[in-house]
Scaffold this active site. Structure first.
Site, PDB file in Angstrom:
ATOM      1  N   TYR A 143      52.874 -28.157  10.225  1.00 50.77           N
ATOM      2  CA  TYR A 143      54.303 -28.262   9.380  1.00 50.77           C
ATOM      3  C   TYR A 143      55.135 -26.993   9.464  1.00 50.77           C
ATOM      4  CZ  TYR A 143      56.971 -28.989   5.232  1.00 50.77           C
ATOM      5  OH  TYR A 143      58.219 -28.951   4.001  1.00 50.77           O
ATOM      6  N   LYS A 170      58.723 -27.028  11.231  1.00 55.52           N
ATOM      7  CA  LYS A 170      59.872 -26.678  10.308  1.00 55.52           C
ATOM      8  C   LYS A 170      60.696 -25.368  11.123  1.00 55.52           C
ATOM      9  CE  LYS A 170      59.850 -29.459   7.194  1.00 55.52           C
ATOM     10  NZ  LYS A 170      61.119 -30.535   7.122  1.00 55.52           N
TER      11      LYS A 170
END
Length: 181
Positions: free
Chosen positions: A155, A159
């Site tokens: 993640y 991001k």
């Protein structure tokens, strides 16, 4: 001071079935935008909410990782309303696990949805926004990309990549009045 309005504007919101994306879709509609609500399972529910409140919206269940389906979603908006003014690239998934226990499949799935699921919709709306010399693109990022978070190597990597994409497109869109945040 009067409230910010989006009357006559068309917005696409990915990952709009729940959470932050749902709130974006509802608020854009409340402020007058016509909204394509994109989600893999709950788009119809949000469209019903928007219509019940007097707004204009259509549902789309395209996967943001499927380039052809994303292109069809953009065509759907253009066919319905003739333009696209706003894209909120918000779709996301979590596959949290410590890095040592994380499968490469889970790592790739998160990269695909967060990074490519941002790239593909932006790429699909870019030429329409250039042609109308106007566009507003908002991408959803996270502090996990900047500072890290246990169990979120996939993640966080995705991001931070989205932040780099945003910073670069911000420069590239300036001459066509396309703002990316």
């Amino acid at each position: 001071m009067s409230a910010l309005r989006f009357d006559g504007q068309v917005a696409i919101v990915t990952g709009a079935g729940r959470g932050l994306g749902r709130q974006h879709a509802l608020e854009l509609a409340r402020r007058g935008a016509k909204v394509v609500v994109n989600d893999l399972g709950a788009a119809d529910v949000v469209v019903a909410e928007i219509r019940a409140a007097g707004g204009d919206a259509i549902a789309n269940d395209a996967s943001v990782t499927d380039a052809a389906a994303v292109a069809a979603m953009v065509r759907q908006a253009l066919d319905a309303w003739g333009r696209i003014d706003i894209l909120i690239a918000n779709a996301g998934i979590l596959r949290d696990r410590s890095f040592g226990k994380m499968s490469l499949e889970d790592f790739q799935a998160v990269l695909d949805v967060h990074l490519m699921g941002t790239v593909l919709p932006i790429k699909a709306v870019w030429e329409a926004m250039k042609a109308q010399d106007y566009g507003r693109i908002v991408v959803t990022t996270s502090a996990s990309g900047l500072y890290g978070n246990f169990g979120q190597a996939n993640y966080g990597a995705a991001k931070l990549a989205v932040i780099g994409l945003m910073q670069t497109l911000k420069i590239g869109g300036q001459k066509n009045n396309i703002h990316v945040n």
